[in-house]
Scaffold this motif. Structure first.
Motif, PDB file in Angstrom:
ATOM      1  N   GLY A   1       0.774  -1.234   0.000  1.00 45.24           N
ATOM      2  CA  GLY A   1       0.000   0.000   0.000  1.00 45.24           C
ATOM      3  C   GLY A   1       0.803   1.280   0.000  1.00 45.24           C
ATOM      4  O   GLY A   1       0.321   2.326  -0.453  1.00 45.24           O
TER       5      GLY A   1
ATOM      6  N   LYS B   1      -9.252   1.129  -3.829  1.00 43.38           N
ATOM      7  CA  LYS B   1     -10.324   0.221  -3.406  1.00 43.38           C
ATOM      8  C   LYS B   1     -10.747  -0.709  -4.541  1.00 43.38           C
ATOM      9  O   LYS B   1     -10.807  -1.938  -4.351  1.00 43.38           O
TER      10      LYS B   1
ATOM     11  N   MET C   1      -8.105  -3.182  -5.341  1.00 42.16           N
ATOM     12  CA  MET C   1      -8.002  -4.230  -4.327  1.00 42.16           C
ATOM     13  C   MET C   1      -9.105  -5.274  -4.508  1.00 42.16           C
ATOM     14  O   MET C   1      -8.867  -6.479  -4.428  1.00 42.16           O
TER      15      MET C   1
ATOM     16  N   ILE D   1      -6.118  -9.180   4.442  1.00 44.68           N
ATOM     17  CA  ILE D   1      -5.375  -7.963   4.107  1.00 44.68           C
ATOM     18  C   ILE D   1      -4.758  -7.404   5.389  1.00 44.68           C
ATOM     19  O   ILE D   1      -5.476  -7.105   6.347  1.00 44.68           O
TER      20      ILE D   1
ATOM     21  N   ASN E   1      -3.375  -4.228   6.727  1.00 43.76           N
ATOM     22  CA  ASN E   1      -3.449  -2.865   6.206  1.00 43.76           C
ATOM     23  C   ASN E   1      -2.136  -2.105   6.371  1.00 43.76           C
ATOM     24  O   ASN E   1      -1.194  -2.563   7.034  1.00 43.76           O
TER      25      ASN E   1
ATOM     26  N   GLN F   1      -8.418   0.084   1.904  1.00 43.17           N
ATOM     27  CA  GLN F   1      -8.249  -1.328   2.265  1.00 43.17           C
ATOM     28  C   GLN F   1      -9.406  -1.812   3.131  1.00 43.17           C
ATOM     29  O   GLN F   1      -9.933  -2.920   2.941  1.00 43.17           O
TER      30      GLN F   1
ATOM     31  N   LEU G   1      -9.747  -8.014   7.265  1.00 46.92           N
ATOM     32  CA  LEU G   1      -8.673  -7.026   7.360  1.00 46.92           C
ATOM     33  C   LEU G   1      -8.045  -7.063   8.745  1.00 46.92           C
ATOM     34  O   LEU G   1      -8.753  -7.144   9.756  1.00 46.92           O
TER      35      LEU G   1
END
Length: 325
Positions: A198, A212, A215, A235, A237, A262, A277
């Protein structure tokens, strides 16, 4: 892109059996495969040792010696040496095609003196499963999702490293006997995918605005190309800077634009119960508590990478439990 074998169902269904001492048949279980992908923080820059120019604080050695919680107690033996796990294998092709493979221990980071999330992720998975576990790491520093890992569904040119990621996964799984001498043909199953990336997209307004959708497309395309429609996906972050508002412009973009994208991607209704996440912000350590000052690499704090791997593994276990229900 050339279609490959549907690994989700490739158990080499005629499973290898061995005769037990009691005369019964003992079926070997398929290897549980987890793919860890992303940019430099998935590659891993957590310092293991305090070297000249590197503070001891925040190295893995320091964390083990100063561990009131006991979370690090199982990574060293009675002599204080790093444990090596036969039940967890790692395969990671570093930059310049340097292949690092073998049993899980320290040193599978970007260099032999570093760890990434794979270390504790592998430890947790090894403790959880009776199967042999294989962690395939595929990561490169300084890579964006919007360009370098650009998924096919986002249009334009598919990212070079999206294609290279898949090539590396296939290269390991297509040649398991050559990769790991203790592999006995018991088959395998890709059980989960972990993404940690990221930073690079945060510095480009076009890329962070698209993050977004990129992803979401990335998750869909990875599942399509591996032929596993509901592949559990975690994920980690972008948590650089921690929970305090950043003063640096790039860091603010990480904390707001990327972290929010994310979160929103993981929360998409279509990903309910199969994407999760992990917030790495609580694991951030200031440079005064870390080996160096290097914000984009979490100040090279081994404890941070350890906790990221720990959280990702526990999130993955929760997803796997849901999938099995």
């Amino acid at each position: 892109m050339k279609r490959r074998v549907a690994y989700h169902y490739w158990y080499i269904t005629v499973m290898v059996c061995a005769i037990s001492c009691s005369g019964g048949l003992l079926a070997q279980q398929p290897v549980k495969v987890f793919i860890l992908a992303g940019q430099s923080n998935m590659a891993g820059h957590g310092e293991i040792y305090a070297n000249p120019g590197i503070r001891a604080t925040g190295t893995l050695e320091y964390e083990v010696k100063n561990d009131p919680s006991g979370i690090y107690k199982n990574i060293v033996d009675s002599k204080g040496l790093w444990k090596q796990r036969k039940d967890v294998w790692v395969s990671y092709t570093r930059e310049q095609n340097e292949l690092k493979k073998g049993e899980l221990t320290v040193g599978y980071g970007s260099a032999d003196t570093e760890i990434g999330p794979e270390f504790q992720f592998g430890n947790v998975m090894g403790d959880h499963f009776t199967n042999q576990v294989l962690v395939i790491k595929t990561a490169w520093g300084g890579k964006s999702l919007g360009v370098d890992f650009r998924p096919p569904s986002s249009g334009g040119s598919t990212g070079f490293f999206y294609k290279k990621m898949l090539e590396e996964i296939h290269a390991v799984l297509d040649h398991l006997p050559a990769q790991f001498k203790h592999y006995k043909g018991q088959g395998f199953k890709i059980a989960g995918f972990v993404w940690n990336q990221g930073w690079n997209d945060a510095g480009d307004s076009v890329l962070y605005k698209q993050y977004k959708i990129n992803m979401v497309n990335f998750i869909k395309d990875v599942r399509h190309d591996l032929q596993i429609p509901q592949l559990p996906f975690v994920i980690i972050n972008s948590g650089q800077g921690g929970l305090q508002p950043a003063k640096d412009k790039w860091m603010r973009s990480v904390q707001t634009n990327i972290a929010m994208a994310q979160l929103e991607a993981a929360a998409s209704p279509e990903f309910a119960h199969n994407v999760m996440l992990v917030n790495s912000q609580p694991f951030w350590k200031d440079s005064s508590e870390s080996p160096v000052t290097e914000i984009h690499h979490y100040n090279r704090n081994a404890g941070t990478y350890f906790m990221m791997g720990n959280a990702a593994a526990n999130a993955m276990i929760k997803l796997l439990e849901i999938v099995q229900q």
